[in-house]
Design an enzyme around this catalytic site. Structure first.
Site: not given
Length: 805
Positions: A458, A564
């Site tokens: 991320e 995710e």
């Protein structure tokens, strides 16, 4: 995207002795294809006498079918794990399931898949496997000769002799019967050890164990007894044909198989054809407050509360009475154990995404983390994953300076990776850590278990880091990893790049011809606009929001996974948004907004009182997510209890709790077809994405530059601090194994370094130059430049002889 109701499917017997080639829509559950003769499944290799471990002749065995859903309009195709004709010989290295669709066959969006026949039945004439070796039954004992009665003996002695001979004959008969009905059936006469490159895979899916000559159980299926690493025992529960395998004398054996539809570790995982049903082990080696609140609750009243691992480490180090910083190792030992790995395989999952931090390798300066200890537990993860046939996506979750400023990057606050005055130097350190990890996992002992490497979790691309800067970093990362691993299938991991919140479409055409790269996407609903609508209103939202995006990325870029996602549709949950932060849903979140309250969070977190309607709604949402995302890793496997409330406070994020309470599917294949996508992406991937012809050669990298000319909030690189690659290289420790008594086989654990020609040094400070704190923030003034500034790196690098520790 048209939507169809969720209907479970199972094959139907058409009366001709085996299941129909086309699966027919029926209410019910998935069913394997039994042998037409015996009604049994064959998942083990045949013994030399032509029988399997159950005493069934080879010619009477049908291989298991892949459990796809029905053909017909409006349904979605299953991914097969291999194409081509299966082989029935003992050294079969083909996948354990057969292709459902011919290579290159198109799927008409109007007709669905009815025009494409399934090809997974070994009885079909077009799947003839060639000559099968004839059965060779073991000989039965010959008839005993009659007793010889010498002359002049008494009748009494004759009777006694006859009785003795009768007892002997009876004993022999019992031994013969035991051999054919028990010993041979249970497969306990021998057990192959195999090896990391294949071997005799004595899988047994009937709960029976394979044993070594010294009676140590080393393999088994559903119902078998497993001896865990800690010395305790458990009964293995795996209803999907999975087998565990562990031999202390052969710790790198890859015979284990998570499920019958997932290739065992000694066979290739076929990217884009085999499906990834994965789960994250979040909060284990990188603790997060909402996943393990008990670690942080202890220090909530400190003058500086623990809000991330930086402040948690400082608080623990000062808490010597309770074990100091070593409390983190207590967490590593207990939060995730071998039992979790067994349960994950038994839940129908075949992949793990395991976040690790850079301090698994080293710390520098005033970094307060517990160094190198988490790596010890990642090595355990490799061992346990190997034992249960699971594959690992290693995810570098935290890097120096922080790539996003969020608490799971190590330190809450500013983004100092590729941003600000120390941004380039922090990126250089990160490249070192990526290289060290890549060298380790590319070794032959580990490459078949750690098959994917998520290089940066991320990163906040545009506007914080910048698109050009992040993309250029990805190109140098690719070069670094392939330098360590080499090129082609089986040479190191698939390299996974997070899309940096720039959208999957940003990477259309990115690094074409690069050897085995993938995109990582983390779609979440819960962090945006909140709604008080019931969970039932979200039943098809993943299909409409995510399905086409994934299909387009698979077609335009290639391998794309959802690293995710969760069941959360609101941001309710203890510390989900940071310690002492509230929720958008109830209007108590302080950042952004305004966030008008939608009501109390209690109905979304009080899972003990959820009714069946609520559970069914969550399950529907979960399966729609799985179907839309196709290859996925749920975040996360486990949520720990709060020590204040004594319960799990973020239930929508726990796969384990959902299984226990009934809002997660017991079989993830039940999700296939939920979205009713009539025009999904059709495999295969481009050849270079699977290590095929041309992989890694002539990589198209137009516009990708490293080092960058400048970085955000830092300015031109020529004015920023940088390091020099002249330091001593760190290598990661290898595991240690206890040699079993009586074994003289040397266990090769590797050196920690796959490519001995990769001898460039690590990045270190230039003597006499000034550097700022790596966490200084983006607005500090850079120190005076020295050392001539960064230089463009050439590949391959010139050899520099260094000493590795």
């Amino acid at each position: 995207m048209s939507l169809q109701p969720n209907t479970p499917y199972h094959p139907v017997d058409t009366g001709d002795g085996h299941l129909d080639d086309h699966l027919v829509v029926q209410p019910g559950v998935y069913t394997d294809n039994p042998s037409p003769t015996t009604g049994r499944h064959q998942d083990s290799p045949f013994n030399p006498d032509g029988y399997n471990a159950d005493g069934i002749p080879e010619e009477d065995i049908a291989r298991p079918r892949f459990l796809g859903h029905a053909a017909g309009a409006g349904t979605r195709g299953s991914f097969a794990s291999s194409f081509g004709v299966p082989s029935f010989n003992d050294n079969d290295n083909s996948s354990s399931v057969y292709a459902l669709n011919p290579l290159g066959a198109s799927r008409d969006s109007t007709a669905g898949y009815s025009s494409v026949p399934y090809q997974d039945d070994p009885h079909d004439s077009d799947l003839a496997a060639g000559a099968v070796s004839p059965s060779r039954r073991s000989r039965y004992l010959e008839e005993k000769r009659g007793a010889y009665v010498p002359p002049n003996k008494s009748k009494r002695r004759i009777i006694i002799g006859a009785i003795a001979i009768g007892v002997i004959i009876a004993a022999i008969a019992i031994v013969v019967a035991l051999y054919f009905t028990v010993i041979k059936k249970n497969g306990k006469t021998s057990s192959g050890t195999g090896g990391s490159d294949g071997g005799n895979n004595n899988n047994n899916h009937n709960g029976n164990n394979n044993t070594t000559s010294n009676n140590i159980v080393k393999s088994g299926g559903d119902g078998s007894t497993i001896k865990l690493e800690d010395g305790t025992e458990m009964t293995y529960s795996n209803k999907f044909g999975g087998t565990w395998y562990w031999d202390p004398a052969d710790p790198f054996n890859n015979n284990a198989q998570a499920q019958s539809w997932t290739p065992p570790l000694n066979q290739s995982f076929k990217w884009g054809q085999d499906r990834i049903f994965g789960v994250n082990l979040g909060g284990w080696l990188v603790p997060e407050p909402f996943i393990v609140p008990s670690l942080f609750e202890k220090y909530l009243n400190n003058p500086t509360p623990a809000v991330d691992e930086w402040t948690l480490s400082q608080a623990m180090a000062a808490d010597t009475a309770n074990g100091g910083l070593n409390q983190l190792e207590d967490h590593y030992k207990t939060f995730i154990t071998e039992k979790d790995f067994a349960e994950i395989a038994g839940a129908g999952l075949n992949f793990l995404r395991i976040p690790i931090p850079w301090w698994a390798i080293e710390v520098q300066g005033n970094e307060p983390f517990l160094p190198r200890v988490s790596w010890k537990y990642f090595l355990k993860a490799i061992q346990w994953a190997r034992k249960y046939g699971l594959r690992i996506n290693l995810d570098l979750h935290a890097v120096p300076g922080s790539q996003n400023g969020w608490n799971h990057s190590g330190r809450l606050g500013e983004t100092n990776f590729l941003r600000g005055p120390m941004g380039y130097a922090n990126a250089q350190r990160t490249l070192d850590y990526i290289r060290i990890i890549a060298e380790f996992i590319s070794q032959p002992q580990y490459k078949d278990v750690v098959v994917m490497f998520g290089v940066l979790n991320e990163p906040r691309g545009s506007p914080l880091i910048g698109s050009a800067q992040l993309d250029g970093f990805y190109k140098i990362v690719y070069d670094t990893i392939r330098e360590a691993s080499g090129l082609g299938e089986g040479k190191g991991p698939v390299i996974s790049f997070h899309e940096g919140f720039q959208g999957l479409g940003h990477y259309t055409g990115f690094m074409q011809n690069a050897d085995r790269i993938a995109l990582d996407w983390h779609p979440y609903i819960c962090f945006g606009q909140q709604s008080s609508s019931p969970i039932s209103s979200y039943a098809t939202r993943p299909c409409t929001d995510w399905g086409k995006t994934i299909n387009d990325s698979l077609a335009n870029f290639g391998m794309t996974t959802a690293g995710e996602f969760s069941n959360a549709v609101t941001d309710c949950g203890l510390w989900l948004n940071n310690v002492n932060e509230g929720a958008r849903y109830d209007g108590t979140y302080s950042s952004g907004g305004p966030w008008p309250s939608q009501g109390s969070c209690t109905p979304w977190t009080d899972w003990q009182n959820w009714d069946q309607t609520m559970k069914d709604g969550i399950k529907q949402f979960a399966m729609a997510s799985m179907d839309a995302l196709q290859n996925w890793f749920f975040w996360t496997w486990k949520i720990g209890q709060s020590i204040r409330s004594g319960k799990i406070e973020s239930p929508a994020w726990s796969y384990q709790l959902g299984l226990e309470q009934g809002w997660m599917p017991k079989d993830p294949r039940q999700a296939v077809g939920v979205c009713g996508n009539t025009d999904p992406w059709t495999p295969p991937l481009k050849p270079w994405q699977t290590g095929g012809t041309g992989a890694g050669l002539n990589v198209q990298s137009d516009g990708l530059q490293w080092p960058p000319i400048s970085i955000t909030n830092g300015g031109p690189l020529s004015s920023l601090p940088s390091y020099t690659p002249t330091g001593t290289v760190i290598t990661l420790p290898v595991p240690t194994f206890t040699q079993p008594s009586g074994s003289n086989v040397k266990i090769d654990v590797g050196s920690g370094w796959a490519n001995p020609s990769d001898t460039r040094g690590m990045y270190v400070s230039i003597q006499g130059c000034s550097y700022l704190d790596p966490w200084i923030g983006p607005n500090a003034t850079p120190p005076p430049v020295c050392g001539g500034g960064p230089t463009k790196r050439a590949y391959p690098p010139p050899p520099i002889i260094t000493q590795r520790t």
